[in-house]
Design a protein around this motif. Structure first.
Motif, PDB file in Angstrom:
ATOM      1  N   ASP A 155      13.181 -15.069  23.191  1.00 37.55           N
ATOM      2  CA  ASP A 155      12.502 -15.123  24.467  1.00 37.55           C
ATOM      3  C   ASP A 155      11.368 -13.976  24.588  1.00 37.55           C
ATOM      4  O   ASP A 155      11.829 -12.792  24.334  1.00 37.55           O
ATOM      5  N   TRP A 156      10.372 -14.035  24.901  1.00 33.01           N
ATOM      6  CA  TRP A 156       9.339 -12.957  25.212  1.00 33.01           C
ATOM      7  C   TRP A 156       9.871 -12.465  26.615  1.00 33.01           C
ATOM      8  O   TRP A 156       9.930 -13.062  27.699  1.00 33.01           O
ATOM      9  N   ARG A 171       4.166  -7.209  26.015  1.00 32.51           N
ATOM     10  CA  ARG A 171       5.184  -8.041  25.715  1.00 32.51           C
ATOM     11  C   ARG A 171       5.957  -7.768  24.550  1.00 32.51           C
ATOM     12  O   ARG A 171       5.361  -7.156  23.448  1.00 32.51           O
ATOM     13  N   ARG A 173       9.214  -9.284  22.110  1.00 28.68           N
ATOM     14  CA  ARG A 173      10.226 -10.319  21.557  1.00 28.68           C
ATOM     15  C   ARG A 173      11.010  -9.866  20.443  1.00 28.68           C
ATOM     16  O   ARG A 173      10.663  -9.224  19.455  1.00 28.68           O
ATOM     17  N   ARG A 175      13.967 -11.464  17.563  1.00 27.60           N
ATOM     18  CA  ARG A 175      14.480 -12.747  17.226  1.00 27.60           C
ATOM     19  C   ARG A 175      15.154 -12.531  15.873  1.00 27.60           C
ATOM     20  O   ARG A 175      14.613 -11.776  15.034  1.00 27.60           O
TER      21      ARG A 175
END
Length: 251
Positions: A155-156, A171, A173, A175
């Motif tokens: 998720d950002w 921003r 993120r 992952r």
């Protein structure tokens, strides 16, 4: 992929906002280096978040980082108060030095930039070669949390920040990019108030659970090692978020 570390605007942004991400590690490493019986070397010194405080307090400390732009920012910051840093561009998995250090330290998960077992062992060997007899290598990495990975990765996260005196949108993120090799990637983006992209950089990193680091230590040239569950010196236990490793060479 930013294999050479932070570049351009990203290096300047990191310099402004890095302290927001600190987990009490900066003060911990400052104490270690100040108390060391000899010079210290910081791996992944970046723009000098830890390094410059030590330099200004009179500690004999050197630094290396693979980002030329981050080191440029560090030198600009030093120029402001007339100090003379000894820092150079190098990869922490492949470096050599011409002096012996009482302490080599690597803050804020930076060891996780060494992606493979070969890279990790090469890093440990380079550090061992740089240490004086009885020297210590101290670093921290996070404890991989299944809950965090399942609930937050992918998720950002967006927040408003100020940069160069103006509002911006940042921003980030995290992952998983390779489950077999246990690798993840952090992507950071910055946009100005008009939505223009100022930078986007992604960094691959390795997940390093405690048994993995323990095996690396056993295969390394170090003679002794231990791990604490954070920066307070307590033995690591279930629920701790940070591994603080200390590897030592023989006297």
């Amino acid at each position: 992929m930013a294999r050479d570390g932070y570049r351009g605007t990203a290096a300047r942004f990191y310099d402004v906002h890095a302290r927001e991400f600190d987990r009490d590690g900066a003060a911990f490493y400052r104490r270690l280096a100040s108390d060391a019986d000899g010079p210290a070397l910081e791996l992944a010194c970046g723009t000098g978040r830890v390094y410059l405080d030590l330099l200004r307090s009179g500690v004999d400390v050197d630094g290396l980082d693979r980002s030329a732009d981050a080191l440029s920012v560090l030198r600009e910051n030093v120029d402001a108060d007339g100090r003379s840093p000894t820092v150079w561009q190098a990869d922490m998995t492949d470096f050599a030095v011409d002096r012996e250090y009482a302490l080599v330290y690597c803050p804020f998960n930076a060891v996780q930039h060494a992606l493979t077992v070969g890279d990790q062992l090469a890093l440990f060997r380079c550090v061992s070669d740089a240490l004086a007899p009885g020297g210590r290598f101290v670093f921290d990495v996070f404890v991989p949390s299944f809950e965090v990975i399942c609930e937050e990765y992918g998720d950002w996260e967006t927040k408003s920040v100020r940069f160069d005196g103006e509002p911006h949108e940042f921003r980030t993120r995290t992952r998983i990019v390779d489950e077999v090799e246990q690798r993840f990637e952090v992507t950071n983006e910055l946009r100005d108030a008009d939505g223009n992209h100022l930078f986007e950089e992604s960094f691959p990193l390795a997940l390093l659970p405690k048994p993995h680091v323990g095996l690396l230590a056993r295969l390394s040239p170090f003679d002794d090692w231990h791990v604490d569950g954070g920066f307070g010196g307590e033995p690591i236990a279930d629920g701790d978020e940070t591994q603080v490793w200390t590897l030592e060479t023989a006297e």
